[in-house]
Design an enzyme around this catalytic site. Structure first.
Site, PDB file in Angstrom:
ATOM      1  N   GLU A 109      -1.793 -15.433   1.270  1.00  0.00           N
ATOM      2  CA  GLU A 109      -0.599 -15.405   2.120  1.00  0.00           C
ATOM      3  C   GLU A 109      -0.135 -16.831   2.407  1.00  0.00           C
ATOM      4  OE1 GLU A 109       0.686 -12.568   3.549  1.00  0.00           O
ATOM      5  OE2 GLU A 109      -0.838 -11.217   2.745  1.00  0.00           O
ATOM      6  N   VAL A 131       0.835  -1.204   0.000  1.00  0.00           N
ATOM      7  CA  VAL A 131       0.000   0.000   0.000  1.00  0.00           C
ATOM      8  C   VAL A 131       0.871   1.257   0.000  1.00  0.00           C
ATOM      9  CG1 VAL A 131      -1.820   1.234   1.225  1.00  0.00           C
ATOM     10  CG2 VAL A 131      -1.831  -1.257   1.187  1.00  0.00           C
ATOM     11  N   GLU A 141     -10.333   5.374   4.815  1.00  0.00           N
ATOM     12  CA  GLU A 141     -11.073   4.791   3.683  1.00  0.00           C
ATOM     13  C   GLU A 141     -10.501   3.460   3.235  1.00  0.00           C
ATOM     14  OE1 GLU A 141     -13.765   4.038   1.635  1.00  0.00           O
ATOM     15  OE2 GLU A 141     -14.047   6.198   1.595  1.00  0.00           O
ATOM     16  N   GLY A 178      -4.713  -4.527  -3.342  1.00  0.00           N
ATOM     17  CA  GLY A 178      -3.720  -4.246  -4.380  1.00  0.00           C
ATOM     18  C   GLY A 178      -3.141  -2.860  -4.195  1.00  0.00           C
ATOM     19  N   VAL A 202     -11.252  -0.689   4.487  1.00  0.00           N
ATOM     20  CA  VAL A 202     -12.274  -1.664   4.069  1.00  0.00           C
ATOM     21  C   VAL A 202     -12.421  -1.621   2.561  1.00  0.00           C
ATOM     22  CG1 VAL A 202     -14.693  -2.358   4.240  1.00  0.00           C
ATOM     23  CG2 VAL A 202     -13.562  -1.383   6.222  1.00  0.00           C
ATOM     24  N   ASP A 245     -10.184 -11.547   8.505  1.00  0.00           N
ATOM     25  CA  ASP A 245      -9.951 -10.284   7.803  1.00  0.00           C
ATOM     26  C   ASP A 245     -11.305  -9.640   7.457  1.00  0.00           C
ATOM     27  OD1 ASP A 245      -8.166  -8.555   5.778  1.00  0.00           O
ATOM     28  OD2 ASP A 245      -9.886  -9.319   4.672  1.00  0.00           O
ATOM     29  N   LYS A 253     -13.353  -5.991   8.738  1.00  0.00           N
ATOM     30  CA  LYS A 253     -13.943  -5.026   7.805  1.00  0.00           C
ATOM     31  C   LYS A 253     -15.432  -4.838   8.100  1.00  0.00           C
ATOM     32  CE  LYS A 253     -10.658  -6.280   4.182  1.00  0.00           C
ATOM     33  NZ  LYS A 253     -10.443  -7.186   3.046  1.00  0.00           N
ATOM     34  N   GLY A 309     -10.467  -1.891  -0.012  1.00  0.00           N
ATOM     35  CA  GLY A 309      -9.443  -1.207  -0.805  1.00  0.00           C
ATOM     36  C   GLY A 309      -9.920  -0.087  -1.699  1.00  0.00           C
TER      37      GLY A 309
END
Ligand SMILES: NC(=O)c1ccc[n+]([C@@H]2O[C@H](COP(=O)([O-])OP(=O)(O)OC[C@H]3O[C@@H](n4cnc5c(N)ncnc54)[C@H](OP(=O)(O)O)[C@@H]3O)[C@@H](O)[C@H]2O)c1
Length: 433
Positions: free
Chosen positions: A190, A14, A129, A302, A132, A201, A205, A134
């Site tokens: 992963e 990121v 932002e 991504g 959650v 995960d 979110k 992306g």
């Protein structure tokens, strides 16, 4: 006009995506803002250590405290992740009265309300932002776009890895383990896939989204969570026979008793828009009392899509710094309001898909039907695809809407039967989507 300066801590996926966009798109960002947004400091533990000011005058350091304390840094972007160092970074930034942009779902789901309170008390801005879904601007949607509505339900596909795995099983009929291995090889999963395939995960979110959507204090422990490891290719075959498909659905819906929250695999009609969400994409469907249904779709992860979310947050915070209007109201509620109080998933009413694998012998259906009848559960259909393996014979029973509690009790009773190859597997059928 004078620039607003950014310090980026964390230069992984990121962070590097954010830096690339800030650099490549600098001109357009400055035009949109009316002033430049300048990268003033960069930090990761593996960056060439403590260089003197380079030609571009960006501080590069391995010590995040230097970024937070830098007198020219106005906004700190916390892109490290996790709940330890990231927490220290945000705490220190608030103490230095620096605004913060973060992509950290885990930390914000765990203690976002508390962090937000301190940020407001310090008079600084906070934005999250990217935490959650992306690249989908769902925070902005819930806080601004449809904030005038009363949300009654929210359904999302919030984990790209598990959605990729499910849609690959669906397309190719390969087993979960093989698809997971391939996903790991391609970098979609992963080495330790648990956070993705076991639903944790997505649970973080959903905790954030549900807090934003319902104005309720939600913690991850309020959310019933079940992963996708038990899904077999044959579940898709049966789901298709029923006009359905299977997705890991993050659901939050209001009932007269309270809010039911879950992350779990579920059958959804093939005709629903959520069924078209393929591969690593994310989507969120929000139902409002006034505006009815809206749908948001895009890349959930991504470097570039998440980088866009971070850069857009940086721009919003920079604008607020310039115009002196920080957000003073936390998006997280601090008390249980009652109306939207989370209630146990066992109170959920739904139709269910029950899949069995049995060693063939007479009387199996009768004894399973008996266990359902004892809990006042009505059978809807029995499906059995052809199979030659009498030692591991799959079949499916669907039942009419009943409570999750009744289903659990019936399954517990059925599990005692020695003709079962494995415990029965149940999924809700989300017919309202
Ligand atoms: N990946 C995605 O698509 C995505 C999507 C949405 C949200 N997020 C969230 O974004 C955050 C970052 O995720 P990511 O995928 O970019 O993680 P990542 O690739 O593991 O990057 C983390 C970065 O933090 C640095 N770092 C770790 N400890 C540090 C320390 N003590 N001081 C300074 N730097 C440190 C690491 O570099 P060194 O090891 O060199 O220090 C690395 O550059 C997480 O909160 C994640 O949940 C990620």
């Amino acid at each position: 006009m004078q620039a607003v300066n950014v310090g980026i801590i964390g230069l992984g996926n990121v962070g590097s995506g954010t830096l690339a966009i800030l650099t490549e798109n600098a001109e357009q960002i400055a035009l949109k803002l009316g002033f430049p947004l300048r990268v003033r400091a960069l930090c990761s533990r593996s960056i060439p250590a403590d260089q003197p000011a380079a030609a571009d005058s960006i501080l590069r350091t391995t010590h995040w405290r230097q970024v937070v304390a830098h007198p020219e840094v106005d906004i700190v972007a916390e892109l490290v992740g996790g709940t330890t160092v990231a927490r220290e970074i945000i705490d220190a930034a608030i103490a230095h009265k620096k605004s913060v942009v973060t992509a950290n779902k885990e930390l914000m789901a765990q203690c976002g309300a508390e962090i937000w309170d301190r940020a407001i008390a310090a008079g600084i801005n906070l934005a999250m932002e990217a935490s959650v879904a992306g690249g989908i601007p769902i925070h902005t949607v819930l806080r601004e776009g449809i904030s005038g509505d009363r949300v009654t339900a929210l359904y999302g596909i919030l984990n790209g890895t598990s959605n990729y795995i499910l849609t690959e099983i669906e397309k190719h009929g390969s087993p979960f383990d093989a698809v997971l291995k391939e996903a790991q090889r391609l970098g979609y999963a992963e080495a330790d896939p648990s956070a993705d395939v076991d639903g944790y995960d997505a649970r973080s979110k959903l905790a954030i989204l549900a807090a934003l959507a319902f104005g309720e204090k939600i913690t991850p422990s309020d959310i019933y969570t079940e992963g996708i490891r038990r899904i077999l290719p044959l579940d898709f075959e049966y789901a298709h026979k029923l006009g359905n498909t299977i997705r890991m659905i993050c659901g939050a819906h209001q009932t007269t008793a309270g809010l039911i929250l879950s992350v779990r695999p579920a059958l959804i009609p093939q005709s629903t828009i959520l069924a078209g969400v393929q591969g690593a994409y994310n989507a969120i469907w929000v139902r409002g009392q006034y505006g009815e249904d809206t749908f948001y779709y895009g890349r959930g992860a991504g470097a570039a899509p998440t980088g866009v979310a971070v850069v857009s947050d940086l721009m919003r915070v920079a604008r607020e710094i310039r115009c002196g209007s920080p957000e003073r109201v936390s998006p997280f509620a601090h008390e249980r309001l009652g109306e939207y109080k989370p209630i146990p998933v066992t109170l959920q009413h739904s139709a269910y898909y029950l899949r069995f694998r049995v060693r063939d012998q007479p009387g199996i259906i009768a004894s399973l039907a008996g266990a359902l009848a004892a809990k006042h559960i009505s059978l809807e259909a029995v499906l059995q695809l052809p199979s030659d393996n009498r030692g591991d014979l799959p079949f499916v029973i669907t039942v009419e809407p009943t409570s999750e509690q009744s289903i659990r009790e019936a399954l517990a009773e059925m599990s005692a039967h020695d003709f079962l190859v494995e415990p029965p597997f149940a999924m809700p059928m989300e017919k309202s989507l």
